[in-house]
Scaffold this motif. Structure first.
Motif, PDB file in Angstrom:
ATOM      1  N   SER A 101      22.653  15.934  40.011  1.00  0.00           N
ATOM      2  CA  SER A 101      21.114  15.184  38.712  1.00  0.00           C
ATOM      3  C   SER A 101      21.505  14.824  37.847  1.00  0.00           C
ATOM      4  CB  SER A 101      20.735  16.508  39.073  1.00  0.00           C
ATOM      5  OG  SER A 101      20.414  17.071  40.131  1.00  0.00           O
ATOM      6  N   LEU A 102      22.068  13.150  37.231  1.00  0.00           N
ATOM      7  CA  LEU A 102      22.536  13.270  36.384  1.00  0.00           C
ATOM      8  C   LEU A 102      21.330  12.335  35.886  1.00  0.00           C
ATOM      9  CD1 LEU A 102      26.104  11.414  36.210  1.00  0.00           C
ATOM     10  CD2 LEU A 102      25.297  13.827  35.251  1.00  0.00           C
ATOM     11  N   ASN A 103      20.488  12.233  34.707  1.00  0.00           N
ATOM     12  CA  ASN A 103      19.394  11.324  33.915  1.00  0.00           C
ATOM     13  C   ASN A 103      19.858   9.722  34.281  1.00  0.00           C
ATOM     14  OD1 ASN A 103      20.220  10.958  31.512  1.00  0.00           O
ATOM     15  ND2 ASN A 103      19.400  12.900  31.089  1.00  0.00           N
ATOM     16  N   ASP A 104      18.832   8.581  33.686  1.00  0.00           N
ATOM     17  CA  ASP A 104      19.445   7.212  33.131  1.00  0.00           C
ATOM     18  C   ASP A 104      20.727   7.447  31.971  1.00  0.00           C
ATOM     19  OD1 ASP A 104      18.666   6.593  35.088  1.00  0.00           O
ATOM     20  OD2 ASP A 104      16.735   5.664  34.239  1.00  0.00           O
ATOM     21  N   GLN A 105      19.906   7.946  30.749  1.00  0.00           N
ATOM     22  CA  GLN A 105      21.057   8.321  30.003  1.00  0.00           C
ATOM     23  C   GLN A 105      22.970   9.192  29.999  1.00  0.00           C
ATOM     24  OE1 GLN A 105      21.916  10.703  27.446  1.00  0.00           O
ATOM     25  NE2 GLN A 105      23.644   9.716  26.647  1.00  0.00           N
ATOM     26  N   ILE A 106      22.732  10.279  30.640  1.00  0.00           N
ATOM     27  CA  ILE A 106      23.815  10.256  31.413  1.00  0.00           C
ATOM     28  C   ILE A 106      24.770   9.255  32.260  1.00  0.00           C
ATOM     29  CG2 ILE A 106      24.839  12.269  31.985  1.00  0.00           C
ATOM     30  CD1 ILE A 106      22.559  14.282  30.885  1.00  0.00           C
ATOM     31  N   ARG A 107      24.417   9.234  32.735  1.00  0.00           N
ATOM     32  CA  ARG A 107      24.668   8.114  34.157  1.00  0.00           C
ATOM     33  C   ARG A 107      25.330   6.744  33.311  1.00  0.00           C
ATOM     34  NH1 ARG A 107      25.049   8.670  39.195  1.00  0.00           N
ATOM     35  NH2 ARG A 107      23.168   9.531  39.440  1.00  0.00           N
ATOM     36  N   MET A 108      24.361   6.061  32.722  1.00  0.00           N
ATOM     37  CA  MET A 108      25.150   5.539  31.705  1.00  0.00           C
ATOM     38  C   MET A 108      25.937   5.240  31.623  1.00  0.00           C
ATOM     39  SD  MET A 108      23.246   2.594  28.988  1.00  0.00           S
ATOM     40  CE  MET A 108      21.859   2.479  30.054  1.00  0.00           C
ATOM     41  N   LEU A 109      26.268   6.814  30.267  1.00  0.00           N
ATOM     42  CA  LEU A 109      27.664   7.219  29.501  1.00  0.00           C
ATOM     43  C   LEU A 109      28.069   7.580  30.490  1.00  0.00           C
ATOM     44  CD1 LEU A 109      28.569   8.235  26.870  1.00  0.00           C
ATOM     45  CD2 LEU A 109      27.756  10.423  27.244  1.00  0.00           C
ATOM     46  N   PHE A 110      28.194   8.228  31.317  1.00  0.00           N
ATOM     47  CA  PHE A 110      29.129   8.187  32.575  1.00  0.00           C
ATOM     48  C   PHE A 110      30.495   7.087  32.703  1.00  0.00           C
ATOM     49  CE2 PHE A 110      28.413  12.318  32.711  1.00  0.00           C
ATOM     50  CZ  PHE A 110      29.455  13.150  33.538  1.00  0.00           C
ATOM     51  N   GLU A 111      29.122   6.214  32.974  1.00  0.00           N
ATOM     52  CA  GLU A 111      29.235   4.500  33.856  1.00  0.00           C
ATOM     53  C   GLU A 111      30.745   4.244  32.515  1.00  0.00           C
ATOM     54  OE1 GLU A 111      25.820   2.743  35.761  1.00  0.00           O
ATOM     55  OE2 GLU A 111      25.768   4.232  37.084  1.00  0.00           O
ATOM     56  N   LEU A 112      29.772   4.175  30.967  1.00  0.00           N
ATOM     57  CA  LEU A 112      30.579   3.006  30.145  1.00  0.00           C
ATOM     58  C   LEU A 112      31.994   4.013  30.049  1.00  0.00           C
ATOM     59  CD1 LEU A 112      27.657   2.651  27.912  1.00  0.00           C
ATOM     60  CD2 LEU A 112      28.356   0.845  28.784  1.00  0.00           C
ATOM     61  N   THR A 113      32.079   5.218  30.502  1.00  0.00           N
ATOM     62  CA  THR A 113      33.148   5.858  29.783  1.00  0.00           C
ATOM     63  C   THR A 113      34.520   5.851  31.057  1.00  0.00           C
ATOM     64  OG1 THR A 113      32.690   7.773  30.367  1.00  0.00           O
ATOM     65  CG2 THR A 113      32.711   6.901  27.664  1.00  0.00           C
ATOM     66  N   SER A 114      33.887   4.926  32.298  1.00  0.00           N
ATOM     67  CA  SER A 114      34.290   5.646  33.371  1.00  0.00           C
ATOM     68  C   SER A 114      34.589   6.641  34.254  1.00  0.00           C
ATOM     69  CB  SER A 114      35.854   4.531  33.400  1.00  0.00           C
ATOM     70  OG  SER A 114      35.205   3.118  33.332  1.00  0.00           O
ATOM     71  N   MET A 115      33.964   7.880  33.488  1.00  0.00           N
ATOM     72  CA  MET A 115      33.512   8.961  34.306  1.00  0.00           C
ATOM     73  C   MET A 115      33.124   9.246  35.418  1.00  0.00           C
ATOM     74  SD  MET A 115      35.568  11.053  32.347  1.00  0.00           S
ATOM     75  CE  MET A 115      36.258   9.555  31.881  1.00  0.00           C
ATOM     76  N   ASP A 116      32.634   8.220  35.653  1.00  0.00           N
ATOM     77  CA  ASP A 116      31.864   8.210  37.135  1.00  0.00           C
ATOM     78  C   ASP A 116      33.215   8.288  38.468  1.00  0.00           C
ATOM     79  OD1 ASP A 116      32.198   5.282  36.325  1.00  0.00           O
ATOM     80  OD2 ASP A 116      30.646   5.014  37.496  1.00  0.00           O
TER      81      ASP A 116
END
Length: 115
Positions: free
Chosen positions: A77-92
């Motif tokens: 249930s990641l919102n857009d901001q959290i998803r972007m943070l995960f993607e920018l840091t490669s945590m996704d």
């Protein structure tokens, strides 16, 4: 790793702004869960409006805590901001991310291979 039927699943659902102070409290909660035998932890971010780098750091440290005890930690249930943070840091690429709690439950029921 296959999910065993005896897996102890705990769901944590933080809310509001997930920052340093909340992250510190969150890490303590994760440690208690692991100490009490939880080997599968789901972080449901449905009610989190914003996460900063301190919050993300707390999630990463929690992942290390859970893995050190032989468990697994998942997020959903990641919102857009959290998803972007995960993607920018490669945590996704580090975390297994589910769209929502239902998708996680489906994966558990099907006993699908979860890394």
């Amino acid at each position: 790793m296959k999910i065993s039927m005896s897996a102890v699943v705990k769901i944590i659902q933080p809310d509001g702004v997930f920052d340093g102070p909340k992250g510190s409290q969150f890490r303590q909660e994760i440690s208690k869960l692991v100490d009490n035998g939880a080997n599968l932890v789901l972080l449901d971010f449905q009610d989190v409006s914003f996460m900063d780098s301190s919050g993300l750091g707390a999630v990463v440290l929690s992942l290390k805590t859970v893995r050190a005890a032989g468990g697994q930690l998942f997020v959903c249930s990641l919102n857009d901001q959290i998803r972007m943070l995960f993607e920018l840091t490669s945590m996704d690429r580090v975390f297994e991310i589910f769209a929502n709690r239902e998708e996680f439950k489906k994966a558990m029921k099907s006993n699908k291979e979860i890394h």
